[in-house]
Design an enzyme around this catalytic site. Sequence first.
Site, PDB file in Angstrom:
ATOM      1  N   ASP A 193     -80.064  95.670 -38.940  1.00  0.00           N
ATOM      2  CA  ASP A 193     -78.782  96.368 -38.994  1.00  0.00           C
ATOM      3  C   ASP A 193     -78.995  97.882 -39.090  1.00  0.00           C
ATOM      4  O   ASP A 193     -79.847  98.354 -39.855  1.00  0.00           O
ATOM      5  CB  ASP A 193     -78.034  95.866 -40.244  1.00  0.00           C
ATOM      6  CG  ASP A 193     -76.607  96.339 -40.308  1.00  0.00           C
ATOM      7  OD1 ASP A 193     -75.811  95.905 -39.471  1.00  0.00           O
ATOM      8  OD2 ASP A 193     -76.287  97.142 -41.213  1.00  0.00           O
ATOM      9  N   GLU A 247     -80.486  96.924 -34.013  1.00  0.00           N
ATOM     10  CA  GLU A 247     -79.159  97.456 -33.742  1.00  0.00           C
ATOM     11  C   GLU A 247     -79.289  98.962 -33.858  1.00  0.00           C
ATOM     12  O   GLU A 247     -79.332  99.513 -34.959  1.00  0.00           O
ATOM     13  CB  GLU A 247     -78.123  96.959 -34.757  1.00  0.00           C
ATOM     14  CG  GLU A 247     -76.722  97.417 -34.372  1.00  0.00           C
ATOM     15  CD  GLU A 247     -75.798  97.804 -35.521  1.00  0.00           C
ATOM     16  OE1 GLU A 247     -74.594  97.878 -35.302  1.00  0.00           O
ATOM     17  OE2 GLU A 247     -76.285  98.048 -36.644  1.00  0.00           O
TER      18      GLU A 247
END
Length: 541
Positions: free
Chosen positions: A207, A281
């Site tokens: 993330d 990401e």
Amino acid sequence: MNYIRGMKSAPWWKEAVIYQIYPRSFYDSNGDGEGDLPGITSHLEYVQKLGVDAIWLSPFYTSPNKDGGYDVANPRDVDPRFGNLADAKALIVRAHELGLRVIVDIVPNHFSDQHEWFQAALKSSRGSDERNCFHFYDAKPDGRPPNNWISLFGGPSWTQVEDGQFYLHLFDSSQPDLNWENPEVNADFETTLRFWLDLGIDGFRIDVAHGLVKENIHADHPDPAGLSLALRLDVEMDTQIRHALLETVPYFDRQGVHEIYRKWRKLFDSYGDRDVMAVAEAWVHPPVNATRYVRADELHQIFNFDLLTAPFESAFLFDVINRSIELNATVNALPTWALSNHDSPRVASRIGDAESRALALFVFALPGSAYVFAGQELGLPDGPLQDSDREDPSFIRSQGAIKGRDGARVPLPWSGDTTPFGFSSGKPWLPIDQSWQSMSVGNQNIDAKSVLNLYRSALSLRALHLTGEGEITWLQSPLHGAKPDGLLTFKRGEITVVMNLSQQPHEVDIAGQVILLSAGVLDGRNGKKLIPACSTVWIHD
Ligand code: GLC
Ligand code: CA
């Protein structure tokens, strides 16, 4: 143990189809209105029959759930709302039995403010080791925060604590950013990576992978408001202005992040033939910077987000697809493709039903890995919601100016003809509109022409004819005589893929047998094929 499907000799993740599950919205096993791990385990057969290679689970860790679980209070435990560690283990074991790999989220940019480290930091004094795990600084002499950065969810990215110091949070004030210059932070994340690997998982989705390292933290940004608009996907802006702003974000895509991923890669590789993978990401500018994350000694994949916002236009799609293939090739990597995820409007709502089916068949034929967001295979649109239903911190922090991401997170309709369509025996955490009746899994199962059955056919044909088949050759594209918004055509292996982006049928002179069509009926005369408006067709030599 060999649970590799349809792969020739490449590692499993090279050209995988990865199904993203948002645990809270998948299936509720105990009637509390929220999806959970046992609910996922009980529906893994459905996932396997879809024909995917792996699942990626959005966070299910201990969390006060201020940001859909991306506010992690204990990264090495399961939140009771989702079950417990034994449930996680059972899920992994069942997935492996079914030939599915399991990827979990890791959230290294920030913890929840409920994490014990942050609680200890609040109780400790300025300059303490506890505070040094985060970015705590004194106010400026005039009392303002250490800099003028704006949170990605709106409002200032600093919050003041009792003794007057401020802490940095790029997202919600409940998500304090970690200080990656502190080796303890690195060590703790290595412990977490090993914890899940030792439980049996096969990879990580990292993330905000581009956010860990901050530069010039004591300097004001010259245009914080402009930057904050440039970072928003829902705001249109002059491309040059946007790019100028995005190329120098003091908290994104700094060189230092790559050192972290080089270390992580060594850890992954130490698991040997487990073939552990990680996908970043990372929203970076210019696009060439993405290739740094997938150099041979770093991560395996980086999300390509171009298609999350791309219009259904041939020239645009041709450019972004080609660019991604070419840039990845410079570092010997393959691209990734995603049409939807938990952070963006669902593709069917964004570009239309027929368009989203056509685009899905187009990208499933491209080299690289494809990510499918649960519900995409049902053709779900964003759920219609009232503002009073919304929970997204970006909705709350912007006082409703930004609607946020709840629409894409509405639970899945499984069965029956009345909402909540078997998702839960209780009241779902977000309402499922009655208009979704025809889109339930049960109803799509019995409709040969449903999106669900189209996805199943596409993924099984992909595994059979396309995976491992190498490069594509464009036959028709804006460079090769396609009119704007006309046709995009490429050949890969024995398959020719034609996407007709226009509102009229188009005749093509391509021999062979049509094995898949996203919509309509294929007509033709004199050996030619009439490709329906707004559709994609796969033709076998
Ligand atoms: C990532 C997640 C998103 C979350 C944010 C902060 O972008 O995908 O859902 O809000 O990180 O953790
Ligand atoms: Ca539940």
